[in-house]
Design a protein around this motif. Structure first.
Motif, PDB file in Angstrom:
ATOM      1  N   ALA A   1      21.651  14.455   8.123  1.00 15.62           N
ATOM      2  CA  ALA A   1      20.489  14.640   7.246  1.00 15.62           C
ATOM      3  C   ALA A   1      19.877  13.283   6.911  1.00 15.62           C
ATOM      4  CB  ALA A   1      20.897  15.378   5.972  1.00 15.62           C
ATOM      5  N   HIS A   2      20.724  12.326   6.571  1.00 11.62           N
ATOM      6  CA  HIS A   2      20.276  10.965   6.274  1.00 11.62           C
ATOM      7  C   HIS A   2      19.543  10.368   7.473  1.00 11.62           C
ATOM      8  CE1 HIS A   2      20.503   6.669   5.330  1.00 11.62           C
ATOM      9  NE2 HIS A   2      21.203   6.509   6.439  1.00 11.62           N
ATOM     10  N   GLN A   3      20.147  10.473   8.645  1.00 12.30           N
ATOM     11  CA  GLN A   3      19.546   9.865   9.841  1.00 12.30           C
ATOM     12  C   GLN A   3      18.224  10.529  10.198  1.00 12.30           C
ATOM     13  OE1 GLN A   3      20.859   7.004  11.315  1.00 12.30           O
ATOM     14  NE2 GLN A   3      18.778   7.017  12.118  1.00 12.30           N
TER      15      GLN A   3
ATOM     16  N   ARG B   1      10.911   8.987   8.429  1.00 14.13           N
ATOM     17  CA  ARG B   1      10.193   7.997   7.624  1.00 14.13           C
ATOM     18  C   ARG B   1       9.819   6.773   8.458  1.00 14.13           C
ATOM     19  NH1 ARG B   1      13.656   5.507   3.519  1.00 14.13           N
ATOM     20  NH2 ARG B   1      13.862   3.900   5.075  1.00 14.13           N
ATOM     21  N   ASN B   2      10.758   6.302   9.269  1.00 17.52           N
ATOM     22  CA  ASN B   2      10.490   5.122  10.080  1.00 17.52           C
ATOM     23  C   ASN B   2       9.396   5.367  11.115  1.00 17.52           C
ATOM     24  OD1 ASN B   2      12.306   3.593   8.657  1.00 17.52           O
ATOM     25  ND2 ASN B   2      13.903   3.655  10.221  1.00 17.52           N
TER      26      ASN B   2
ATOM     27  N   GLN C   1      18.018   0.929   5.422  1.00 20.24           N
ATOM     28  CA  GLN C   1      18.713   2.187   5.700  1.00 20.24           C
ATOM     29  C   GLN C   1      18.718   3.104   4.493  1.00 20.24           C
ATOM     30  OE1 GLN C   1      20.206   3.104   8.823  1.00 20.24           O
ATOM     31  NE2 GLN C   1      18.834   1.455   9.389  1.00 20.24           N
ATOM     32  N   VAL C   2      18.087   2.691   3.399  1.00 22.98           N
ATOM     33  CA  VAL C   2      18.027   3.506   2.183  1.00 22.98           C
ATOM     34  C   VAL C   2      17.106   4.695   2.428  1.00 22.98           C
ATOM     35  CG1 VAL C   2      17.290   3.552  -0.236  1.00 22.98           C
ATOM     36  CG2 VAL C   2      18.471   1.536   0.684  1.00 22.98           C
TER      37      VAL C   2
ATOM     38  N   PRO D   1      23.871   8.329   2.795  1.00 24.52           N
ATOM     39  CA  PRO D   1      24.783   9.373   3.237  1.00 24.52           C
ATOM     40  C   PRO D   1      26.142   9.356   2.549  1.00 24.52           C
ATOM     41  CG  PRO D   1      24.970   7.552   4.759  1.00 24.52           C
ATOM     42  CD  PRO D   1      23.963   7.147   3.687  1.00 24.52           C
ATOM     43  N   GLY D   2      26.376   8.448   1.621  1.00 22.60           N
ATOM     44  CA  GLY D   2      27.722   8.283   1.087  1.00 22.60           C
ATOM     45  C   GLY D   2      28.032   8.988  -0.206  1.00 22.60           C
ATOM     46  N   ARG D   3      27.003   9.424  -0.930  1.00 20.81           N
ATOM     47  CA  ARG D   3      27.253  10.089  -2.208  1.00 20.81           C
ATOM     48  C   ARG D   3      26.079  11.008  -2.536  1.00 20.81           C
ATOM     49  NH1 ARG D   3      25.483   6.397  -7.072  1.00 20.81           N
ATOM     50  NH2 ARG D   3      23.908   5.131  -6.070  1.00 20.81           N
TER      51      ARG D   3
END
Length: 161
Positions: free
Chosen positions: A96-98, A104-105, A113-114, A120-122
């Protein structure tokens, strides 16, 4: 997901819900059950060039209030704890993060990477994760999907604006 241009009426509704003019709006990414804007897609930079990493921004005030109610239950800590114990869930959240970052990119690389919501960590902000799920649909963000299920008794299904 179908993005739609923001009409003048949409911008007026968003402004009323936020209590200010929306910034960096690109399109309407999701609507509430009554058809009003609930999530906007934003540009990666504000009008003055300031980085704005939140691609999907929740604008519905009633939905935001319902999410805030759910956040008070401690569910975000429980979700974060599950990331350490469930490799499949952690991998899904990383995807999901990627996906968020890639999308966005494609609009403008911020060199970071924000993304949003603690990915993706919390799990830091259900508002951002729900916005992502509403914009992209079920199956994209596991915690956005879970939060939406928790919202069912709190989020209206009628005219909310």
């Amino acid at each position: 997901m179908t993005l739609s241009p923001a009409t003048e009426a949409d911008v007026a509704t968003i402004t009323a819900h936020l209590g200010r003019q929306p910034r960096a709006i690109r399109a309407i990414a999701a609507r509430c059950p009554s058809g009003h804007p609930a999530v906007i897609q934003t540009n990666p930079r504000l009008e003055d060039g300031t980085p704005f990493p939140t691609l999907y921004y929740l604008t519905c005030s009633q939905l935001a209030a319902a999410i805030s109610t759910v956040e008070t239950t401690g569910v975000m800590r429980e979700m974060t704890d599950r990331l350490a114990d469930d490799a499949d869930l952690a991998a899904w959240y990383l995807r999901a993060h990627q996906s968020y970052l890639d999308e966005r990119n494609a609009l403008g690389d911020l060199g970071t990477q924000v993304t949003a919501g603690g990915m993706p960590g919390r799990v830091k902000c259900l508002h951002a994760l729900v916005a992502h799920s509403l914009a992209k649909g079920p199956g994209t963000n596991p915690f956005g999907d879970e939060a939406l299920e928790l919202l069912t008794p709190h989020w209206p299904t009628g005219d909310c604006a």
